[in-house]
Design a protein around this motif. Structure first.
Motif, PDB file in Angstrom:
ATOM      1  N   THR A  40     -36.455 -15.654 -42.633  1.00 28.22           N
ATOM      2  CA  THR A  40     -35.798 -15.077 -41.398  1.00 28.22           C
ATOM      3  C   THR A  40     -36.176 -15.700 -40.585  1.00 28.22           C
ATOM      4  OG1 THR A  40     -37.631 -13.482 -41.277  1.00 28.22           O
ATOM      5  CG2 THR A  40     -35.344 -12.890 -42.484  1.00 28.22           C
ATOM      6  N   GLN A  41     -35.559 -15.825 -39.339  1.00 30.72           N
ATOM      7  CA  GLN A  41     -36.296 -16.270 -38.161  1.00 30.72           C
ATOM      8  C   GLN A  41     -36.390 -15.888 -37.867  1.00 30.72           C
ATOM      9  OE1 GLN A  41     -35.122 -19.220 -36.927  1.00 30.72           O
ATOM     10  NE2 GLN A  41     -35.286 -20.306 -38.779  1.00 30.72           N
ATOM     11  N   SER A  42     -37.628 -16.284 -36.704  1.00 24.53           N
ATOM     12  CA  SER A  42     -38.697 -16.145 -35.707  1.00 24.53           C
ATOM     13  C   SER A  42     -38.459 -16.094 -34.345  1.00 24.53           C
ATOM     14  CB  SER A  42     -39.922 -16.698 -35.591  1.00 24.53           C
ATOM     15  OG  SER A  42     -40.329 -18.108 -34.829  1.00 24.53           O
ATOM     16  N   THR A  43     -38.195 -15.009 -34.195  1.00 29.93           N
ATOM     17  CA  THR A  43     -37.649 -14.305 -32.249  1.00 29.93           C
ATOM     18  C   THR A  43     -38.860 -15.350 -31.171  1.00 29.93           C
ATOM     19  OG1 THR A  43     -39.529 -12.680 -32.437  1.00 29.93           O
ATOM     20  CG2 THR A  43     -37.105 -12.384 -33.498  1.00 29.93           C
ATOM     21  N   ARG A  44     -38.575 -15.452 -30.286  1.00 31.38           N
ATOM     22  CA  ARG A  44     -39.229 -16.567 -29.240  1.00 31.38           C
ATOM     23  C   ARG A  44     -40.280 -15.275 -29.063  1.00 31.38           C
ATOM     24  NH1 ARG A  44     -36.496 -19.058 -23.903  1.00 31.38           N
ATOM     25  NH2 ARG A  44     -35.088 -19.709 -25.755  1.00 31.38           N
ATOM     26  N   PRO A  45     -40.461 -14.074 -29.079  1.00 35.15           N
ATOM     27  CA  PRO A  45     -41.259 -13.141 -28.479  1.00 35.15           C
ATOM     28  C   PRO A  45     -42.441 -13.428 -29.676  1.00 35.15           C
ATOM     29  CG  PRO A  45     -39.939 -12.134 -27.913  1.00 35.15           C
ATOM     30  CD  PRO A  45     -39.753 -13.365 -28.758  1.00 35.15           C
ATOM     31  N   GLN A  46     -41.658 -13.491 -31.504  1.00 34.15           N
ATOM     32  CA  GLN A  46     -42.806 -13.386 -32.651  1.00 34.15           C
ATOM     33  C   GLN A  46     -43.413 -15.195 -31.891  1.00 34.15           C
ATOM     34  OE1 GLN A  46     -39.931 -13.001 -35.778  1.00 34.15           O
ATOM     35  NE2 GLN A  46     -41.248 -11.071 -35.541  1.00 34.15           N
ATOM     36  N   ARG A  47     -43.131 -16.463 -31.830  1.00 32.22           N
ATOM     37  CA  ARG A  47     -43.510 -17.344 -31.368  1.00 32.22           C
ATOM     38  C   ARG A  47     -45.006 -17.513 -30.545  1.00 32.22           C
ATOM     39  NH1 ARG A  47     -38.152 -18.376 -33.012  1.00 32.22           N
ATOM     40  NH2 ARG A  47     -36.977 -18.939 -30.590  1.00 32.22           N
ATOM     41  N   LEU A  48     -44.438 -16.876 -29.435  1.00 32.38           N
ATOM     42  CA  LEU A  48     -44.950 -16.627 -28.373  1.00 32.38           C
ATOM     43  C   LEU A  48     -47.002 -16.183 -28.874  1.00 32.38           C
ATOM     44  CD1 LEU A  48     -44.366 -15.783 -24.670  1.00 32.38           C
ATOM     45  CD2 LEU A  48     -46.140 -14.644 -25.682  1.00 32.38           C
ATOM     46  N   LEU A  49     -46.203 -15.162 -29.471  1.00 27.71           N
ATOM     47  CA  LEU A  49     -47.474 -14.561 -29.707  1.00 27.71           C
ATOM     48  C   LEU A  49     -48.390 -15.238 -30.906  1.00 27.71           C
ATOM     49  CD1 LEU A  49     -49.186 -12.071 -30.694  1.00 27.71           C
ATOM     50  CD2 LEU A  49     -47.875 -11.308 -31.989  1.00 27.71           C
TER      51      LEU A  49
END
Ligand SMILES: CNc1ncnc2c1ncn2[C@@H]1O[C@H](/C=C/CNC(=O)c2cc(-c3ccc(F)cc3)cc(O)c2O)[C@@H](O)[C@H]1O
Ligand SMILES: [Mg+2]
Length: 214
Positions: A1-10
């Protein structure tokens, strides 16, 4: 599943920041947002204004409305004296989950209490549930049309005392016209505009600092 922007920021925080070093967490997020993906953190330019307000006030109790990924939470908490407390409210569980990890990476769990829920529901419960009488500083950075109703709610709930400071992000962009008009016209506030730019851009934005006069 695609990651979200907050997850990529983390992910960028875990990759580039040093555990227990709040300033490196702030730097890693700003770098990610400048080089990879814009995100609605207060950012480094307005962040410096935030820093100066916090260090001048030296608050013992801080309330933040709208945690998002925890950038300003970490920025503020890293400047608080020992035993000072920051309560931050976030009603999106996915954002809250990311913010908890960002705050933990910075090593600031002991200073920060992230409460999941809506400000309108939680503000009236502050004194009883969170053992807080009044807040020395409130940082408003949630839905822009909620700044005014939540400010009135904080007044009604007796959470502001003479000298309490409201610091509001985005008073120009996206803009909070009703809130600005209220704090600037009210005899109960002494307001000051700090001109700056929208995070990571050249667009004008700014912070409004409003001191409650009691
Ligand atoms: C209403 N009560 C509430 N109680 C608890 N949490 C709340 C909340 N409202 C919103 N939230 C949370 O705060 C955060 C919302 C922040 C809203 N911020 C913005 O819209 C914003 C938007 C911009 C922006 C500026 C220009 C542009 F082109 C696009 C976006 C810049 C900013 O600095 C912003 O702060 C989210 O994490 C949301 O889940
Ligand atoms: Mg903002």
């Amino acid at each position: 599943t695609q990651s979200t922007r907050p997850q990529r920021l983390l992910g960028a925080v875990k990759k580039n920041a040093t555990r227990g070093d709040p300033r490196s967490v702030v730097k890693a997020i700003d770098q990610f947002c400048r080089q990879k993906e814009w995100a609605m953190n207060v950012g480094d330019e307005k962040g410096c204004i935030l820093d100066s307000v916090v260090s001048e006030l030296n608050p013992a109790t801080v309330l933040e409305l709208g945690t998002y990924c925890g950038y300003s939470t970490v920025r503020i908490a890293s400047m608080l004296p020992p035993h000072a407390k920051l309560i931050t409210l976030e009603f999106n569980p996915d954002y809250a989950a990311v913010a908890r990890q960002v705050i933990a990476w910075a090593g600031l769990e002991d200073k920060v209490q992230l409460v999941e829920g809506a400000s309108g529901d939680l503000i009236p419960k502050m004194s009883e549930q969170f053992e807080v009488e009044t807040f020395d500083l409130v940082f408003l950075d949630h839905w822009k049309d909620r700044y005014l109703p939540d400010t009135k709610l904080m007044e009604e709930c007796g959470l502001l005392k003479k000298g309490s400071v409201l610091l509001a992000d985005n008073v120009i962009c996206p803009g909070t016209p009703e809130y600005l008009e209220y704090v600037r016209a009210s005899p109960r506030y002494e307001s000051q505009y700090f001109r700056s730019h929208l995070e990571y851009t050249k667009v004008e934005d700014g912070l409004e600092k409003s001191v409650f006069l009691g």
